[in-house]
Design a protein around this motif. Structure first.
Motif, PDB file in Angstrom:
ATOM      1  N   ASP A   1       8.325   1.365   3.771  1.00 42.37           N
ATOM      2  CA  ASP A   1       8.812   2.377   4.711  1.00 42.37           C
ATOM      3  C   ASP A   1       7.758   3.472   4.865  1.00 42.37           C
ATOM      4  OD1 ASP A   1       9.098   4.080   2.395  1.00 42.37           O
ATOM      5  OD2 ASP A   1      11.047   3.152   2.031  1.00 42.37           O
ATOM      6  N   GLU A   2       8.031   4.417   5.757  1.00 47.18           N
ATOM      7  CA  GLU A   2       7.031   5.451   6.058  1.00 47.18           C
ATOM      8  C   GLU A   2       6.819   6.409   4.897  1.00 47.18           C
ATOM      9  OE1 GLU A   2       7.519   7.299   9.860  1.00 47.18           O
ATOM     10  OE2 GLU A   2       7.881   5.400  10.903  1.00 47.18           O
ATOM     11  N   ASP A   3       7.857   6.694   4.119  1.00 47.97           N
ATOM     12  CA  ASP A   3       7.677   7.546   2.944  1.00 47.97           C
ATOM     13  C   ASP A   3       6.718   6.881   1.954  1.00 47.97           C
ATOM     14  OD1 ASP A   3       9.351   9.522   3.893  1.00 47.97           O
ATOM     15  OD2 ASP A   3      11.112   8.825   2.777  1.00 47.97           O
ATOM     16  N   SER A   4       6.843   5.574   1.814  1.00 47.70           N
ATOM     17  CA  SER A   4       5.938   4.844   0.914  1.00 47.70           C
ATOM     18  C   SER A   4       4.508   4.867   1.438  1.00 47.70           C
ATOM     19  CB  SER A   4       6.406   3.402   0.755  1.00 47.70           C
ATOM     20  OG  SER A   4       7.675   3.346   0.147  1.00 47.70           O
ATOM     21  N   ALA A   5       4.345   4.771   2.747  1.00 40.95           N
ATOM     22  CA  ALA A   5       3.010   4.829   3.345  1.00 40.95           C
ATOM     23  C   ALA A   5       2.358   6.179   3.082  1.00 40.95           C
ATOM     24  CB  ALA A   5       3.088   4.555   4.842  1.00 40.95           C
ATOM     25  N   ARG A   6       3.144   7.235   3.174  1.00 41.00           N
ATOM     26  CA  ARG A   6       2.592   8.570   2.895  1.00 41.00           C
ATOM     27  C   ARG A   6       2.243   8.714   1.415  1.00 41.00           C
ATOM     28  NH1 ARG A   6       5.913   9.902   7.483  1.00 41.00           N
ATOM     29  NH2 ARG A   6       7.824   9.766   6.255  1.00 41.00           N
ATOM     30  N   ALA A   7       3.101   8.200   0.547  1.00 43.67           N
ATOM     31  CA  ALA A   7       2.815   8.251  -0.894  1.00 43.67           C
ATOM     32  C   ALA A   7       1.583   7.418  -1.231  1.00 43.67           C
ATOM     33  CB  ALA A   7       4.026   7.740  -1.670  1.00 43.67           C
ATOM     34  N   PHE A   8       1.401   6.310  -0.533  1.00 42.17           N
ATOM     35  CA  PHE A   8       0.243   5.450  -0.732  1.00 42.17           C
ATOM     36  C   PHE A   8      -1.047   6.260  -0.595  1.00 42.17           C
ATOM     37  CE2 PHE A   8      -3.045   2.452   0.305  1.00 42.17           C
ATOM     38  CZ  PHE A   8      -2.690   1.244  -0.292  1.00 42.17           C
ATOM     39  N   GLY A   9      -1.090   7.155   0.380  1.00 41.26           N
ATOM     40  CA  GLY A   9      -2.278   7.963   0.605  1.00 41.26           C
ATOM     41  C   GLY A   9      -2.611   8.850  -0.580  1.00 41.26           C
TER      42      GLY A   9
ATOM     43  N   LYS B   1       3.610  -1.015  12.338  1.00 46.76           N
ATOM     44  CA  LYS B   1       3.328   0.425  12.245  1.00 46.76           C
ATOM     45  C   LYS B   1       2.955   0.810  10.819  1.00 46.76           C
ATOM     46  CE  LYS B   1       5.322   5.034  12.938  1.00 46.76           C
ATOM     47  NZ  LYS B   1       6.534   5.804  13.322  1.00 46.76           N
ATOM     48  N   LEU B   2       3.624   0.208   9.844  1.00 39.52           N
ATOM     49  CA  LEU B   2       3.323   0.516   8.446  1.00 39.52           C
ATOM     50  C   LEU B   2       1.915   0.074   8.071  1.00 39.52           C
ATOM     51  CD1 LEU B   2       6.724  -0.428   6.771  1.00 39.52           C
ATOM     52  CD2 LEU B   2       5.870   1.857   7.327  1.00 39.52           C
ATOM     53  N   ALA B   3       1.435  -1.005   8.671  1.00 35.13           N
ATOM     54  CA  ALA B   3       0.058  -1.443   8.418  1.00 35.13           C
ATOM     55  C   ALA B   3      -0.929  -0.391   8.919  1.00 35.13           C
ATOM     56  CB  ALA B   3      -0.205  -2.785   9.089  1.00 35.13           C
ATOM     57  N   HIS B   4      -0.669   0.154  10.109  1.00 36.76           N
ATOM     58  CA  HIS B   4      -1.542   1.210  10.637  1.00 36.76           C
ATOM     59  C   HIS B   4      -1.474   2.452   9.758  1.00 36.76           C
ATOM     60  CE1 HIS B   4      -2.848  -0.590  14.465  1.00 36.76           C
ATOM     61  NE2 HIS B   4      -1.652  -1.175  14.496  1.00 36.76           N
ATOM     62  N   MET B   5      -0.295   2.807   9.289  1.00 35.72           N
ATOM     63  CA  MET B   5      -0.157   3.971   8.413  1.00 35.72           C
ATOM     64  C   MET B   5      -0.894   3.742   7.091  1.00 35.72           C
ATOM     65  SD  MET B   5       3.792   5.240   8.964  1.00 35.72           S
ATOM     66  CE  MET B   5       3.530   6.705   7.945  1.00 35.72           C
ATOM     67  N   ALA B   6      -0.838   2.518   6.572  1.00 29.63           N
ATOM     68  CA  ALA B   6      -1.544   2.209   5.329  1.00 29.63           C
ATOM     69  C   ALA B   6      -3.054   2.333   5.504  1.00 29.63           C
ATOM     70  CB  ALA B   6      -1.166   0.807   4.848  1.00 29.63           C
ATOM     71  N   LEU B   7      -3.564   1.901   6.654  1.00 22.96           N
ATOM     72  CA  LEU B   7      -4.989   2.083   6.937  1.00 22.96           C
ATOM     73  C   LEU B   7      -5.342   3.571   6.946  1.00 22.96           C
ATOM     74  CD1 LEU B   7      -5.628  -0.527   9.789  1.00 22.96           C
ATOM     75  CD2 LEU B   7      -6.353  -0.688   7.394  1.00 22.96           C
ATOM     76  N   ASP B   8      -4.515   4.365   7.599  1.00 19.47           N
ATOM     77  CA  ASP B   8      -4.749   5.813   7.624  1.00 19.47           C
ATOM     78  C   ASP B   8      -4.721   6.401   6.210  1.00 19.47           C
ATOM     79  OD1 ASP B   8      -4.865   5.755  10.406  1.00 19.47           O
ATOM     80  OD2 ASP B   8      -2.735   6.237  10.641  1.00 19.47           O
ATOM     81  N   ALA B   9      -3.917   5.793   5.336  1.00 18.60           N
ATOM     82  CA  ALA B   9      -3.728   6.326   3.984  1.00 18.60           C
ATOM     83  C   ALA B   9      -4.802   5.873   3.000  1.00 18.60           C
ATOM     84  CB  ALA B   9      -2.350   5.906   3.463  1.00 18.60           C
ATOM     85  N   GLY B  10      -5.704   4.992   3.423  1.00 21.48           N
ATOM     86  CA  GLY B  10      -6.802   4.595   2.550  1.00 21.48           C
ATOM     87  C   GLY B  10      -6.705   3.210   1.959  1.00 21.48           C
TER      88      GLY B  10
END
Length: 350
Positions: A60-68, A87-96
């Motif tokens: 989920d998006e909270d996990s993507a933010r925590a991933f960063g 969308k989560l894949a793109h967020m994970a890329l943004d998060a590193g």
């Protein structure tokens, strides 16, 4: 042993997979990704036992933010495990994230691959197309299951290729060990992608170790596989220790400690299992070719330890520490591990 197949090479951060790179061992965290403190603690535990790559679920998006946050603090290249949601894949890329794992069985809208692949190409981030028997796309129902796993993985990989992406790792996994072997043999004959191998849902520590040793070990002995994960329903560090041991047993990892222990008998006067476990824990993160024997009695232990770099031959009141197959020191049994650790550190520093 068959010579290892030469596959294309990809980079996950500073870790290489495929080509002539050493076979890597990876694991997947079982903490909630949003539990940043707990996740970092588990990452540090995996690092301590020699894990090469670590995967985190991003559900989920909270996990993507925590991933960063985790990616910035952990010191290892992290892999984002993505299902259902591009969308989560793109967020994970943004998060590193240094690699994206996607499962085509539950991410079936391949029209969304193009923008994702273009970003990954620009960023130098590889993808792992990971197909599992339990989530295989229903359109492959009725096909020979091993071939269905291969076709599903390669269909998705070909879409990434069509956009110009070359940094692709492929994995197909099944809980049936023999089917898993058959499918990976087939896949290896069909492509030059580096292969991530393992037996999914292998089970508890006892069952999972046996299934994984046979399933992974058979493929590696045939030259198939570039990175491995031993999937176990237990402490994730056990996955890494098992993976390293499989590679070491096959002669594919030289810089590792081998601990051998006697099966015990009526002459045994010490806790061989307990001591061997302590030695394995103590040496888990050491990248040096050492053979250490843990033996249950001085009677046969001294002779049996002749071919070890270090050894313990335990007695009820006194125990012997061996160095290069010879008696080095006799110590009270209650001080055996403290004395052994000192000598081990001396050996490592020389």
């Amino acid at each position: 042993m068959t010579e290892r197949k030469k596959t294309r090479q990809v980079s996950v951060g500073n870790v290489k997979i495929g080509g002539d790179a050493p076979i890597t061992v990876q694991s997947m965290l079982n903490t909630k990704t949003t539990d940043i403190e707990g996740t970092l603690a588990q990452i540090n535990a995996l690092k301590a036992v020699g894990c090469d790559l670590i995967r985190l679920a991003v559900p989920d998006e909270d996990s993507a933010r925590a991933f960063g946050v985790i990616a910035k603090e952990c010191g290892l290249p992290l892999i984002a495990d993505i299902h259902y949601n591009y969308k989560l894949a793109h967020m994970a890329l943004d998060a590193g994230a240094k690699k994206i794992r996607m499962n085509p069985g539950n991410m079936r809208d391949f029209s969304q691959i193009k923008p994702l692949a273009e970003r990954m190409i620009d960023m130098g981030i590889p993808v792992r197309v990971g197909v599992n028997g339990g989530s295989l796309d229903p359109k492959y129902k009725g096909m020979d299951e091993a071939r269905a796993l291969c076709e599903s993985a390669l269909e998705c990989a070909n879409v990434f290729e069509s956009v110009g992406m070359k940094d692709i790792v492929v994995a197909i996994k099944h809980s049936d060990t023999l089917l898993n072997i058959k499918a990976n043999r087939m896949l290896s004959s069909m492509c030059d992608y580096p292969l991530h191998i393992g037996v999914t849902e292998a089970g508890t520590l006892r069952t999972g170790l046996v299934k994984s040793a046979i399933g992974i070990g058979t493929l590696l002995s045939e030259g198939i596989g570039d990175t491995i994960r031993v999937s176990l329903s237990t402490n994730v560090c056990e996955e890494v220790l098992a993976g390293k041991k499989i590679l070491q047993t096959l002669g594919l990892r030289k810089n590792a400690v081998e601990v051998v222990a006697c099966p015990t008998c009526a002459r045994t006067e010490i806790d061989v299992e307990g001591l061997a476990n302590k030695v394995e824990t103590m040496t888990a993160g050491i990248n040096k070719p050492l053979k250490i024997s843990v033996l249950g009695c001085p009677l046969n232990g001294i002779g049996e330890g002749e071919h070890s770099d270090l050894g313990i031959a335990g007695g009820k009141e006194k125990s012997v520490i061996l160095l290069h197959g010879k008696i080095y020191k006799t110590v009270p049994s209650e001080r055996l591990m403290q004395e052994f650790e000192k000598i081990l550190q001396d050996v490592l520093s020389n």
